[in-house]
Design a protein around this motif. Structure first.
Motif, PDB file in Angstrom:
ATOM      1  N   ASP A  99       0.827  -1.205   0.000  1.00 37.01           N
ATOM      2  CA  ASP A  99       0.000   0.000   0.000  1.00 37.01           C
ATOM      3  C   ASP A  99       0.866   1.262   0.000  1.00 37.01           C
ATOM      4  O   ASP A  99       0.589   2.231  -0.701  1.00 37.01           O
ATOM      5  N   LEU A 100       1.943   1.203   0.798  1.00 35.80           N
ATOM      6  CA  LEU A 100       2.751   2.402   1.022  1.00 35.80           C
ATOM      7  C   LEU A 100       3.666   2.757  -0.158  1.00 35.80           C
ATOM      8  O   LEU A 100       3.744   3.911  -0.581  1.00 35.80           O
ATOM      9  N   PHE A 101       4.379   1.765  -0.686  1.00 32.06           N
ATOM     10  CA  PHE A 101       5.471   2.108  -1.607  1.00 32.06           C
ATOM     11  C   PHE A 101       5.042   2.569  -3.003  1.00 32.06           C
ATOM     12  O   PHE A 101       5.756   3.372  -3.617  1.00 32.06           O
ATOM     13  N   PRO A 102       3.900   2.129  -3.539  1.00 33.61           N
ATOM     14  CA  PRO A 102       3.465   2.756  -4.785  1.00 33.61           C
ATOM     15  C   PRO A 102       3.246   4.267  -4.621  1.00 33.61           C
ATOM     16  O   PRO A 102       3.560   5.051  -5.520  1.00 33.61           O
ATOM     17  N   LYS A 103       2.762   4.688  -3.446  1.00 31.77           N
ATOM     18  CA  LYS A 103       2.591   6.136  -3.185  1.00 31.77           C
ATOM     19  C   LYS A 103       3.963   6.818  -3.177  1.00 31.77           C
ATOM     20  O   LYS A 103       4.148   7.887  -3.750  1.00 31.77           O
ATOM     21  N   ILE A 104       4.918   6.169  -2.484  1.00 34.22           N
ATOM     22  CA  ILE A 104       6.266   6.753  -2.380  1.00 34.22           C
ATOM     23  C   ILE A 104       6.869   6.863  -3.792  1.00 34.22           C
ATOM     24  O   ILE A 104       7.432   7.908  -4.156  1.00 34.22           O
ATOM     25  N   ALA A 105       6.743   5.788  -4.566  1.00 34.98           N
ATOM     26  CA  ALA A 105       7.326   5.789  -5.921  1.00 34.98           C
ATOM     27  C   ALA A 105       6.693   6.888  -6.767  1.00 34.98           C
ATOM     28  O   ALA A 105       7.378   7.604  -7.508  1.00 34.98           O
ATOM     29  N   ALA A 106       5.371   7.044  -6.662  1.00 31.57           N
ATOM     30  CA  ALA A 106       4.688   8.066  -7.472  1.00 31.57           C
ATOM     31  C   ALA A 106       5.145   9.462  -7.048  1.00 31.57           C
ATOM     32  O   ALA A 106       5.448  10.309  -7.888  1.00 31.57           O
ATOM     33  N   ARG A 107       5.232   9.671  -5.740  1.00 34.81           N
ATOM     34  CA  ARG A 107       5.616  11.018  -5.280  1.00 34.81           C
ATOM     35  C   ARG A 107       7.074  11.335  -5.614  1.00 34.81           C
ATOM     36  O   ARG A 107       7.424  12.477  -5.856  1.00 34.81           O
ATOM     37  N   LEU A 108       7.927  10.305  -5.630  1.00 36.83           N
ATOM     38  CA  LEU A 108       9.342  10.554  -5.943  1.00 36.83           C
ATOM     39  C   LEU A 108       9.624  10.385  -7.436  1.00 36.83           C
ATOM     40  O   LEU A 108      10.769  10.515  -7.866  1.00 36.83           O
ATOM     41  N   ASN A 109       8.577  10.045  -8.168  1.00 36.17           N
ATOM     42  CA  ASN A 109       8.706   9.860  -9.620  1.00 36.17           C
ATOM     43  C   ASN A 109       9.816   8.859  -9.952  1.00 36.17           C
ATOM     44  O   ASN A 109      10.722   9.134 -10.741  1.00 36.17           O
ATOM     45  N   THR A 110       9.730   7.721  -9.294  1.00 40.89           N
ATOM     46  CA  THR A 110      10.773   6.715  -9.490  1.00 40.89           C
ATOM     47  C   THR A 110      10.166   5.326  -9.691  1.00 40.89           C
ATOM     48  O   THR A 110       8.957   5.147  -9.567  1.00 40.89           O
ATOM     49  N   GLY A 111      11.018   4.343 -10.018  1.00 43.41           N
ATOM     50  CA  GLY A 111      10.516   3.017 -10.382  1.00 43.41           C
ATOM     51  C   GLY A 111      10.324   2.092  -9.197  1.00 43.41           C
ATOM     52  O   GLY A 111      11.040   2.190  -8.190  1.00 43.41           O
ATOM     53  N   ILE A 112       9.378   1.170  -9.327  1.00 47.24           N
ATOM     54  CA  ILE A 112       9.119   0.209  -8.253  1.00 47.24           C
ATOM     55  C   ILE A 112       8.856  -1.163  -8.868  1.00 47.24           C
ATOM     56  O   ILE A 112       8.183  -1.271  -9.897  1.00 47.24           O
ATOM     57  N   ALA A 113       9.423  -2.194  -8.248  1.00 48.63           N
ATOM     58  CA  ALA A 113       9.114  -3.573  -8.641  1.00 48.63           C
ATOM     59  C   ALA A 113       8.484  -4.236  -7.425  1.00 48.63           C
ATOM     60  O   ALA A 113       9.096  -4.295  -6.361  1.00 48.63           O
ATOM     61  N   SER A 114       7.248  -4.691  -7.575  1.00 47.32           N
ATOM     62  CA  SER A 114       6.515  -5.228  -6.432  1.00 47.32           C
ATOM     63  C   SER A 114       6.420  -6.743  -6.504  1.00 47.32           C
ATOM     64  O   SER A 114       6.501  -7.318  -7.588  1.00 47.32           O
ATOM     65  N   ASP A 115       6.241  -7.397  -5.330  1.00 47.60           N
ATOM     66  CA  ASP A 115       5.945  -8.830  -5.292  1.00 47.60           C
ATOM     67  C   ASP A 115       7.083  -9.670  -5.881  1.00 47.60           C
ATOM     68  O   ASP A 115       6.824 -10.674  -6.556  1.00 47.60           O
ATOM     69  N   CYS A 116       8.319  -9.267  -5.616  1.00 49.22           N
ATOM     70  CA  CYS A 116       9.464  -9.952  -6.242  1.00 49.22           C
ATOM     71  C   CYS A 116       9.833 -11.220  -5.465  1.00 49.22           C
ATOM     72  O   CYS A 116       9.602 -11.326  -4.258  1.00 49.22           O
ATOM     73  N   VAL A 117      10.422 -12.170  -6.198  1.00 53.75           N
ATOM     74  CA  VAL A 117      10.795 -13.442  -5.574  1.00 53.75           C
ATOM     75  C   VAL A 117      12.304 -13.698  -5.637  1.00 53.75           C
ATOM     76  O   VAL A 117      12.795 -14.644  -5.023  1.00 53.75           O
ATOM     77  N   SER A 118      13.024 -12.893  -6.416  1.00 50.99           N
ATOM     78  CA  SER A 118      14.484 -12.984  -6.353  1.00 50.99           C
ATOM     79  C   SER A 118      15.074 -11.606  -6.574  1.00 50.99           C
ATOM     80  O   SER A 118      14.413 -10.716  -7.144  1.00 50.99           O
ATOM     81  N   LEU A 119      16.302 -11.448  -6.115  1.00 56.80           N
ATOM     82  CA  LEU A 119      16.903 -10.114  -6.095  1.00 56.80           C
ATOM     83  C   LEU A 119      18.391 -10.230  -6.330  1.00 56.80           C
ATOM     84  O   LEU A 119      19.048 -11.094  -5.742  1.00 56.80           O
ATOM     85  N   ASN A 120      18.904  -9.375  -7.206  1.00 55.89           N
ATOM     86  CA  ASN A 120      20.345  -9.339  -7.423  1.00 55.89           C
ATOM     87  C   ASN A 120      20.790  -7.883  -7.398  1.00 55.89           C
ATOM     88  O   ASN A 120      20.301  -7.079  -8.195  1.00 55.89           O
ATOM     89  N   ILE A 121      21.694  -7.568  -6.479  1.00 56.76           N
ATOM     90  CA  ILE A 121      22.168  -6.182  -6.375  1.00 56.76           C
ATOM     91  C   ILE A 121      23.651  -6.164  -6.690  1.00 56.76           C
ATOM     92  O   ILE A 121      24.428  -6.915  -6.099  1.00 56.76           O
ATOM     93  N   SER A 122      24.018  -5.323  -7.647  1.00 53.60           N
ATOM     94  CA  SER A 122      25.431  -5.179  -7.979  1.00 53.60           C
ATOM     95  C   SER A 122      25.730  -3.689  -8.054  1.00 53.60           C
ATOM     96  O   SER A 122      25.320  -3.012  -8.999  1.00 53.60           O
TER      97      SER A 122
END
Ligand code: FAD
Length: 322
Positions: A99-122
């Motif tokens: 509920d919260l982060f789509p609002k944050i993404a919209a207000r910051l005009n940035t991208g969001i990936a929801s409901d993820c099952v794997s993650l790779n950060i480099s």
């Protein structure tokens, strides 16, 4: 390398397992990890955040944030994000997170990936995967033109390895930014169950129409008590009023990903599978050998649940509690 901000959720001051998974993912990426925590809690949550990899802890300790309020949470989190300037934000795909982060993404005009099952950060790059079309396809998500990359992870998807937590922790206390609230929580009616919420549970025993009537759930409760599991249900039994909607697993219920999911008297309709096919081990118990659930199951038992469940409960009791 930019900073990773983890939105840490807790229940009465106890850090949720899903948040610990995010902290470990952040720490293991080699990036610096900051955590933000809202609401009333004891001091031990700071050391828990620190031990799990946060080198910076941002606290907004205010009773007004003990219950989730979308506007108050969004206003305050955006203010803190502005101070931290993270490159990546990790949060749980919990009901609050979704509920919260789509609002944050919209207000910051940035991208969001929801409901993820794997993650790779480099470094500052993030790749995540997420099921689509009720789990029929898996999408790989990359971010473009996103000043901050926001990823909401399903629980129980990331490993918690023993880590030598952050060496030192900077603690920053923030004050509440008041907001003109259009909604307010007047009362919270808690469920009677003391068990973990389905989305957090490591073991789930779920029942369907094959249990014949509401009283059929008693034997599932007994099995769940022995296993330390949470009880779930198919929509058919929720619609019949046997159990509450909070227990429904599936497309229009909760998405779960426990280590062990035991489906009892559940046929395995696509809408049910959509909510539980991410479980690591699935055990199906069904009297119909052709029930679709067996196609998803790791192990299957064909037979009458009313004979099998009491026997399983007895055997688990002997094996686990003797
Ligand atoms: C838009 C939409 C959204 C939906 N969302 C959801 C959702 O979120 N979650 C969900 O679950 N469903 C959802 N459904 C409903 C879904 O399509 C199925 O109707 C539902 O999942 C069936 O529930 P069930 O498996 O308990 O019942 P059934 O399909 O009736 O299956 C009962 C099973 O019990 C077995 N059985 C009977 N007796 C015994 C016994 N003694 N011992 C062992 N096994 C026995 C039978 O062989 C059968 O396989 C949705 C449907 C729609 C259209």
């Amino acid at each position: 390398m930019g900073k990773i901000l983890v939105f840490a959720e807790h229940t009465n001051g106890k850090l949720k397992r899903s948040s610990i998974e995010l902290l470990h993912a952040g720490f293991n990426s080699g990036n610096e990890v900051a955590a933000v925590v809202f609401g009333t809690h004891g001091d031990d949550i700071v050391s828990a955040l620190n031990q799990n990899g946060a080198s910076e802890v941002h606290i907004l300790k205010d009773g007004a944030l003990d219950s989730y309020n979308p506007e108050l949470y969004a206003t305050n989190l955006i203010s803190i994000i502005g101070k931290i300037q993270p490159a990546i934000i990790l949060a749980s795909a919990s009901s609050v997170g979704k509920d919260l982060f789509p609002k944050i993404a919209a207000r910051l005009n940035t991208g969001i990936a929801s409901d993820c099952v794997s993650l790779n950060i480099s470094g500052d790059n993030v790749t995540a995967t997420k099921p689509m079309y009720s789990g029929k396809a898996i999408a790989t998500v990359n971010f473009e033109n996103s000043p901050i990359k926001i990823v909401l992870m399903r629980a129980n998807q990331l490993p918690i390895e023993s880590i030598d937590g952050a060496k030192s922790s900077k603690v920053v206390e923030h004050s509440l930014v008041a907001s003109d609230l259009r909604t307010m929580i007047k009362e919270i009616v808690k469920g009677t169950s003391e068990k973990l919420d389905l989305t957090e549970a490591n073991i789930i025993v779920s029942g369907g129409r094959g249990l014949k009537e509401a009283s059929g759930f008693q034997m599932l409760n007994d099995l769940a008590d022995v296993l330390g599991a949470t009880v779930g249900a198919s929509r058919a039994v929720v619609d019949s009023g046997w159990v509450g909607h909070g227990m429904q697993v599936g497309q229009t219920g909760k998405t779960v990903a426990p280590s062990l999911y035991i489906a009892v008297g559940i046929s395995g309709a696509i809408q049910h599978l959509a909510g539980m096919s991410g479980s690591k081990v699935i055990v199906a118990i069904n009297s119909d050998a052709n029930a679709p659930i067996f196609q998803k199951a790791t192990y299957g038992i064909v037979g009458d649940a009313f004979e099998i469940i009491p026997k399983l409960t007895e055997e688990f009791k002997k094996a686990l509690h003797n």
